[in-house]
Motif scaffolding. Structure first.
Motif: not given
Length: 291
Positions: A90-91, A75, A5, A174, A172, A71, A159, A102
């Motif tokens: 999420e993606s 996330c 992360h 990922c 968001i 992606y 992003t 998304s």
């Protein structure tokens, strides 16, 4: 925050720092330096999918195909510029057709009006930076901001920021697959759309000093600049392609290494005809336009 992360946050920061720094077309650096950015005005017209002479939709699709993928790793949610928390399950899905899906918003960045639309590919360092700043066609305000980046070949991420919400900006980010851009022959995809008969140009330095004339022509994916010939078979470590939706100056710009150790930035109008050539080498800049 886990190491992965944290790395994704680094990619997001790279996207913010590299991709948000403006770079005028008139002073565009070589492809190894910065992200391509083309500024447009608020009254620009949307690219017409029905105009056969408008090459911008086709070039945007070339770029979207290079970045397509899902992606979905590690996330995180963002609110404004702050990390809001982890986003499990999420993606961000980027379609080859330009569709973005998304939980924080969906849009098609190929068909939308953009104030900036470009990608830089550095194959030598396996780095990629891209920025797609979408805007409202009526008031010119930002609607969505998409960035896809690869850092030193070790981590790729996307992003997406949504600026259409009354409560403020949400986003968001990922991690995900390495984009196909690194293995794409960009020249073979872009240059078939660029065709113009031989033009004679006058070249001047940024100080207004004459550098003589230069003849340039493009046909059948071959570009001839003076005595130099460039084709799809040439190896290019760095490439930089951007699309302008500016109503006053629509078209594309393509930066690539030249045979003398510098770079060329070829700019065309919306129908693929010659607009200008920028030559950069050892910090010196020469601009060539029709004489």
């Amino acid at each position: 925050m886990s190491r992965t992360h944290h790395a994704l946050h680094v990619v997001a920061s790279l996207t913010s720092c590299l991709l948000l720094s403006a770079c005028d077309q008139q002073t565009a650096p070589s492809a190894s330096d910065h992200q391509p950015v083309v500024k447009t005005n608020a009254n620009s017209a949307l690219p017409s999918q029905n105009n056969s002479r408008d090459i911008r939709p086709a070039i945007k699709l070339v770029i979207s195909k290079m970045l397509a993928g899902t992606y979905a790793e590690n996330c995180s949610y963002y609110k404004g510029n702050e990390l809001e928390g982890l986003a499990k399950g999420e993606s961000i899905s980027l379609g080859a057709d330009g569709s973005i899906k998304s939980s924080r918003g969906s849009v098609n960045y190929v068909t939308a009006l953009s104030s900036e639309f470009g990608v830089l590919i550095d194959r030598q360092r396996t780095q990629l930076a891209s920025k797609f700043d979408l805007k409202d066609p009526v008031n010119g305000g930002r609607t969505y901001l998409l960035g896809v980046a690869t850092l030193d070949g070790t981590l790729s991420g996307a992003t997406l920021t949504n600026d259409t919400q009354p409560s403020g900006s949400v986003g968001i980010g990922c991690a995900g697959p390495t984009p196909a851009a690194f293995t794409t022959n960009v020249w073979a995809e872009v240059m078939p759309h660029v065709n113009f008969a031989k033009v004679s140009t006058a070249c001047i330095t940024i100080k207004g000093e004459s550098k003589g004339k230069l003849e340039i022509e493009a046909s059948n994916s071959t570009l001839v600049i003076g005595q130099e010939k460039y084709t799809a078979n040439d190896k290019r470590l760095n490439e930089n392609i951007s699309v302008s939706d500016d109503g006053n100056n629509p078209g594309i710009s393509y930066t690539f290494p030249n045979q003398s150790g510098g770079s060329y930035t070829l700019s065309t109008n919306l129908d693929g005809n010659f607009e200008s050539l920028l030559i950069l080498k050892d910090g010196d800049m020469v601009s060539c336009s029709k004489s």
